[in-house]
Design a protein around this motif. Sequence first.
Motif, PDB file in Angstrom:
ATOM      1  N   ALA A  39       3.775  12.917  -3.363  1.00 59.07           N
ATOM      2  CA  ALA A  39       5.204  12.277  -2.971  1.00 59.07           C
ATOM      3  C   ALA A  39       5.030  11.697  -1.576  1.00 59.07           C
ATOM      4  O   ALA A  39       5.743  10.649  -1.457  1.00 59.07           O
ATOM      5  N   SER A  40       4.278  12.305  -0.796  1.00 57.23           N
ATOM      6  CA  SER A  40       4.202  11.757   0.579  1.00 57.23           C
ATOM      7  C   SER A  40       3.421  10.322   0.571  1.00 57.23           C
ATOM      8  O   SER A  40       3.894   9.420   1.104  1.00 57.23           O
ATOM      9  N   LEU A  41       2.597   9.945  -0.374  1.00 58.81           N
ATOM     10  CA  LEU A  41       1.871   8.651  -0.507  1.00 58.81           C
ATOM     11  C   LEU A  41       2.848   7.551  -1.095  1.00 58.81           C
ATOM     12  O   LEU A  41       3.000   6.612  -0.843  1.00 58.81           O
ATOM     13  N   GLU A  42       3.473   8.252  -2.189  1.00 58.53           N
ATOM     14  CA  GLU A  42       4.654   7.391  -2.650  1.00 58.53           C
ATOM     15  C   GLU A  42       5.948   7.029  -1.850  1.00 58.53           C
ATOM     16  O   GLU A  42       5.941   5.689  -1.551  1.00 58.53           O
ATOM     17  N   ASN A  43       6.247   7.856  -0.960  1.00 50.00           N
ATOM     18  CA  ASN A  43       7.283   7.592   0.060  1.00 50.00           C
ATOM     19  C   ASN A  43       6.739   6.493   1.250  1.00 50.00           C
ATOM     20  O   ASN A  43       7.666   5.622   1.336  1.00 50.00           O
ATOM     21  N   ARG A  44       5.519   6.522   1.616  1.00 47.53           N
ATOM     22  CA  ARG A  44       4.869   5.716   2.494  1.00 47.53           C
ATOM     23  C   ARG A  44       4.979   4.254   1.883  1.00 47.53           C
ATOM     24  O   ARG A  44       5.439   3.283   2.482  1.00 47.53           O
ATOM     25  N   MET A  45       4.382   4.286   0.815  1.00 45.14           N
ATOM     26  CA  MET A  45       4.149   2.972   0.036  1.00 45.14           C
ATOM     27  C   MET A  45       5.599   2.296  -0.238  1.00 45.14           C
ATOM     28  O   MET A  45       5.532   1.029  -0.404  1.00 45.14           O
ATOM     29  N   ILE A  46       6.305   3.066  -0.785  1.00 46.14           N
ATOM     30  CA  ILE A  46       7.753   2.544  -1.064  1.00 46.14           C
ATOM     31  C   ILE A  46       8.672   1.814   0.242  1.00 46.14           C
ATOM     32  O   ILE A  46       8.831   0.699   0.038  1.00 46.14           O
ATOM     33  N   ASP A  47       8.299   2.336   1.311  1.00 48.05           N
ATOM     34  CA  ASP A  47       8.606   1.832   2.426  1.00 48.05           C
ATOM     35  C   ASP A  47       7.926   0.633   2.632  1.00 48.05           C
ATOM     36  O   ASP A  47       8.676  -0.217   2.993  1.00 48.05           O
TER      37      ASP A  47
END
Length: 429
Positions: A39-47
């Motif tokens: 989820a941490s990777l997803e959050n960074r990339m969505i931003d």
Amino acid sequence: MNAPASTVMPGLERYAALDQRLLAAVRGIRILPTVAWPASLENRMIDAYSRGRFSLPEVTYARPELGAVRAELAAIEAAAGGSDPLDIDPLGDYLRRTAESWRIAAEMLESVGSASVTAPSIALYGRPDDMIPGSQRSNLDAAHYFVALSDELGADLLADDSIVNMPADALRADLSATLDDFFGAGTISVEVDPELTAKAAAGATRIRLRGGDCFSDYDRHQLLAHEAFVHSLTALNGRRQPLLASLARTSPRVTATQEGLAVFAELMSGAIDITRLKRISLRILAIDMALNGADFVEVYKYFSLCGQSTADSFHSAQRVFRGVPPGGGAAFAKDNVYLSGLLTVHTFFRWALRQRRMDLLRHLFAGKLTLHDVIALQPHFESGAILPPRWLPPWMQHVHGLAGKLAFSVFINGIQLSQVQGEDWLAGV
């Protein structure tokens, strides 16, 4: 929920023992967790994507060592019987098919992170261009149809976002009360999971909601119809089976029927709309794009152009590239099953009504079964070796209403809209 005080019928002990052996063998196989992204990777990339900074995700997977598991599954296949179902009892055929699907899944997971995931995932979940049973059209044709129809009707995906106002914790409390009333207090727990990739996920006794998300009232209806009253319900009914305990677990081969039944449940209970059909159809088109060379960013931009938000577009693209390189030419095919499963289950319900076999439709909820299983295992339902379902979804409990909807569907399907012209209404038709 404990299984009822039933014993395996004499003569069937061999199948029960093989079934237990199968469950023990697959205990360590976890398909979706193995291909999930942090989820941490997803959050960074969505931003980053929201700021227009696009790059291909870099995902590291832990490849499981499943060689011994594959060998055991192959041995179970051999012990269950030959490849010709006419030569073995339907129970043996069920066990052989189930062990085979788990073996293919194990091969897939041992290749996680490489393009080699694609072929076994297609073997398990199908291809976008597979033909729909009873039709001259493919799953891809159906996806194009529902996307075009949604666009013509003005079903804008962004419209739903404006009414998403229920925090995950509030939905958790609401669902818990409803499920306690239906299944009994404490039978199914509802939890908020901040690491969950999907918006929701269901097991036999637990439903998880993605933390940090807000939900709409429509989401609530869909979660009840899809997750609780199909996925959890069939798992709970499967846990009551004295002969085949594996009916409580979703094997890879039953995924299409389970997901198709769950989306069909949304349809029957009024918990689906054209926007939902567009969402699951877009995923099929995206799988086809990825197989034909589109990379993650291209697939993301496709979802975005179709009206999805940055986060939804990212999560939709992520589903296509789970477990495979994001550079194009590979895909994780699981999302192929939602529309193909819906169309196949809908056809099965219509066929069963035409055959006056409502018993087959009820038995579909006795555990995690395929449509093939429901028919092939009928002798063991009739003997009592396999128990009927303890719970049925609310829409299945009103048989006359269900029969009315299906009867109308069977008849109306014979009217060819291509033969109808706008002038017919002016003529008083």
